[in-house]
Design a protein around this motif. Structure first.
Motif, short mmCIF file in Angstrom:
data_model
loop_
_atom_site.label_atom_id
_atom_site.label_comp_id
_atom_site.label_asym_id
_atom_site.label_seq_id
_atom_site.Cartn_x
_atom_site.Cartn_y
_atom_site.Cartn_z
N ASP A 258 55.28 -24.47 -13.26
CA ASP A 258 55.47 -25.87 -13.63
C ASP A 258 56.53 -26.06 -14.72
OD1 ASP A 258 55.09 -28.61 -13.74
OD2 ASP A 258 53.43 -28.47 -15.16
N PRO A 259 57.76 -25.61 -14.47
CA PRO A 259 58.79 -25.76 -15.50
C PRO A 259 59.21 -27.22 -15.66
CG PRO A 259 59.79 -25.03 -13.46
CD PRO A 259 58.29 -25.04 -13.23
N SER A 260 59.71 -27.58 -16.85
CA SER A 260 60.18 -28.95 -17.02
C SER A 260 61.59 -29.11 -16.48
CB SER A 260 60.10 -29.38 -18.48
OG SER A 260 60.55 -28.38 -19.33
N ALA A 261 62.30 -28.00 -16.22
CA ALA A 261 63.62 -28.06 -15.57
C ALA A 261 63.99 -26.68 -15.07
CB ALA A 261 64.70 -28.56 -16.54
N ILE A 262 64.97 -26.64 -14.18
CA ILE A 262 65.58 -25.38 -13.77
C ILE A 262 67.06 -25.46 -14.14
CG2 ILE A 262 66.23 -23.96 -11.79
CD1 ILE A 262 63.47 -25.01 -10.56
N VAL A 263 67.49 -24.53 -14.98
CA VAL A 263 68.85 -24.55 -15.50
C VAL A 263 69.67 -23.54 -14.72
CG1 VAL A 263 70.30 -24.11 -17.51
CG2 VAL A 263 68.11 -25.31 -17.79
N LEU A 264 70.61 -24.03 -13.91
CA LEU A 264 71.43 -23.18 -13.06
C LEU A 264 72.70 -22.77 -13.79
CD1 LEU A 264 71.18 -25.31 -9.77
CD2 LEU A 264 69.85 -23.25 -10.33
N GLY A 265 73.00 -21.48 -13.75
CA GLY A 265 74.23 -20.99 -14.37
C GLY A 265 74.93 -20.01 -13.45
N GLY A 266 75.93 -19.31 -14.00
CA GLY A 266 76.64 -18.31 -13.23
C GLY A 266 77.67 -18.92 -12.29
N GLY A 267 78.36 -18.04 -11.58
CA GLY A 267 79.50 -18.44 -10.76
C GLY A 267 79.15 -19.47 -9.69
N LEU A 268 78.01 -19.29 -9.00
CA LEU A 268 77.70 -20.19 -7.89
C LEU A 268 77.42 -21.61 -8.37
CD1 LEU A 268 77.63 -19.26 -4.91
CD2 LEU A 268 75.17 -19.67 -4.96
N ALA A 269 76.87 -21.72 -9.60
CA ALA A 269 76.56 -23.06 -10.14
C ALA A 269 77.83 -23.84 -10.47
CB ALA A 269 75.69 -22.93 -11.39
N GLU A 270 78.97 -23.13 -10.55
CA GLU A 270 80.25 -23.82 -10.77
C GLU A 270 80.55 -24.79 -9.63
OE1 GLU A 270 82.07 -23.52 -13.54
OE2 GLU A 270 80.57 -22.12 -14.32
N ALA A 271 79.91 -24.60 -8.49
CA ALA A 271 80.12 -25.50 -7.36
C ALA A 271 79.53 -26.89 -7.62
CB ALA A 271 79.52 -24.90 -6.09
N LEU A 274 77.67 -29.63 -5.04
CA LEU A 274 77.69 -29.02 -3.71
C LEU A 274 76.48 -28.08 -3.57
CD1 LEU A 274 79.55 -28.75 -1.11
CD2 LEU A 274 80.30 -26.58 -2.12
N LEU A 275 76.07 -27.48 -4.69
CA LEU A 275 74.86 -26.65 -4.70
C LEU A 275 73.63 -27.47 -5.09
CD1 LEU A 275 73.60 -23.79 -4.47
CD2 LEU A 275 73.97 -23.57 -6.93
N SER A 276 73.74 -28.20 -6.20
CA SER A 276 72.53 -28.80 -6.78
C SER A 276 71.98 -29.95 -5.94
CB SER A 276 72.79 -29.25 -8.21
OG SER A 276 73.82 -30.21 -8.26
N ALA A 277 72.84 -30.72 -5.27
CA ALA A 277 72.33 -31.87 -4.51
C ALA A 277 71.47 -31.44 -3.32
CB ALA A 277 73.48 -32.78 -4.07
N PRO A 278 71.99 -30.56 -2.42
CA PRO A 278 71.11 -30.14 -1.32
C PRO A 278 69.93 -29.30 -1.79
CG PRO A 278 73.19 -28.91 -1.26
CD PRO A 278 73.34 -29.98 -2.30
N PRO A 293 60.95 -30.17 -10.36
CA PRO A 293 61.60 -30.23 -11.66
C PRO A 293 63.09 -30.55 -11.49
CG PRO A 293 61.19 -27.96 -11.02
CD PRO A 293 60.54 -28.82 -9.98
N PRO A 294 63.70 -31.24 -12.43
CA PRO A 294 65.13 -31.52 -12.30
C PRO A 294 65.96 -30.25 -12.42
CG PRO A 294 64.30 -32.23 -14.45
CD PRO A 294 63.11 -31.81 -13.65
N LEU A 295 67.09 -30.23 -11.71
CA LEU A 295 68.04 -29.13 -11.83
C LEU A 295 69.10 -29.52 -12.85
CD1 LEU A 295 68.60 -28.34 -8.04
CD2 LEU A 295 66.85 -27.42 -9.57
N ARG A 296 69.40 -28.61 -13.75
CA ARG A 296 70.44 -28.88 -14.75
C ARG A 296 71.48 -27.79 -14.69
NH1 ARG A 296 67.97 -30.75 -20.54
NH2 ARG A 296 66.50 -32.31 -19.76
#
Ligand SMILES: [Zn+2]
Length: 337
Positions: A258-271, A274-278, A293-296
């Motif tokens: 039950d995280p309050s958010a998921i924080v995406l990093g690294g090369g793929l998150a640079e997209a 294109l990544l976070s919406a789908p 949880p929201p993606l940040r």
């Protein structure tokens, strides 16, 4: 010259170093190659000389040293790293100076930086998920990274998502990392593109060539992202597999912690979206009875590990509240080269 700590983020290919003051000013950043192919002793010697050089550039003795290293690690010792090949190295062996020192796991130290300084600053519990050559996560509980009972926690990249799927380098089948790491996206696209090109097995026969069979054309994950954005069918399929794999693993994580958010990093998150919406959409579809949880997007980029190491250095020196007043604008300006 104000007092400072030496911070080092030791990666498999390069080390990022910095000098960071008590108020979070970054006096200097530098980078050095990790001589992994010459064995652990050479890596240790390089770490020691890098720390010496950074300290000398600071013009005085540092208040402390913080190091982010891969593998199994405690605050006092680097226990094991398959990547670097070392075992049971005391922190004091890595530092040529008689100053307080603290070690941290590389991904969890990046997560600590995002927690104290970055995208998770006002969050108590979240997942920091850098998606690069591989995938590992940092579980942040009550603002601090949690490594589990033995330090193996966070290996979300080896959660099986497609158990009938493709083999992973770890020996298992269908791991998240096999589908969704930046290198997996690039590799899967290249392989499939080569297999469907003229002359490949199964495609319409051409006269035997002069020995130049269609080799996989190497592409980057960034290129696959661009092709996906432009509607290329194969890229869209590969990208969709990555999103699907991530949504499965993140749904499991969400239901468990039950995280309050998921924080995406690294090369793929640079997209970006294109990544976070789908991914946000698929994640919500998998969570029937609760809000996803929201993606940040991570805030500190490639500097997260070095900045986390600076926090460890200040903690080693006795300043446990280090970083709480540091300005994100200052931290983001001199990105580690
Ligand atoms: Zn695996």
């Amino acid at each position: 010259m104000s007092s400072f700590v030496v911070a080092l983020d030791v990666g498999g290919t390069s080390m990022k170093g910095g000098l960071v003051t008590r108020s979070g000013e970054i006096l200097r950043t530098d980078r050095r190659a990790t001589p992994r192919d010459r064995g652990p002793a050479a890596v240790i010697a390089t770490i020691r000389s890098f720390i010496d050089d950074l300290a000398a550039a600071g013009g005085g003795t540092p208040e402390g040293v913080g190091l982010a290293v891969p593998g199994l690690v405690t605050a006092e010792a680097a226990l094991y790293s398959a990547n670097i090949g070392w075992r049971d190295i005391p922190a004091t062996d890595l530092v040529p100076l008689d100053v307080p020192v603290m070690l941290g796991h590389d991904v969890r130290t990046g997560g600590l930086a995002e927690s104290v300084l970055g995208a998770g600053r006002e969050l108590s519990d979240f997942l920091f998920l850098p998606i690069g050559t591989g995938i590992a996560g940092a579980t942040i509980l009550h603002g601090e990274p949690y490594g589990g009972s033995e330090g193996w926690g966070g290996e979300i990249g080896h959660i099986p998502v497609f158990p009938e799927g493709e083999p992973c380098a770890c020996g298992q089948i269908g791991c998240l990392e096999t589908y969704a790491s930046a290198s997996a996206v690039a590799r899967r696209y290249s392989t499939r593109a080569a297999a469907s090109s003229p002359g490949a097995p199964g495609s319409p026969a051409l006269p035997p060539s002069t020995g130049t069979s269609p080799a996989a054309v190497p592409v980057t994950a960034e290129r696959v992202a661009a092709l996906t954005a432009s509607g290329d069918p194969l890229a869209t399929e590969i990208w969709g597999d990555a999103v699907e794999a991530l949504s499965l693993a993140l749904a499991t994580y969400t239901l468990l912690l039950d995280p309050s958010a998921i924080v995406l990093g690294g090369g793929l998150a640079e997209a970006g979206t294109l990544l976070s919406a789908p991914l946000a959409e698929r994640l919500q579809q998998r969570l029937a009875f609760r809000q996803a949880p929201p993606l940040r997007h991570a805030a500190l980029g490639v500097s997260a590990g070095m900045l986390g190491a600076a926090l460890l250095g200040w903690r080693a020196a006795g300043f446990t509240d280090a970083g709480t007043t540091w300005s994100l604008d200052v931290l983001k300006s001199p990105r580690v080269a």
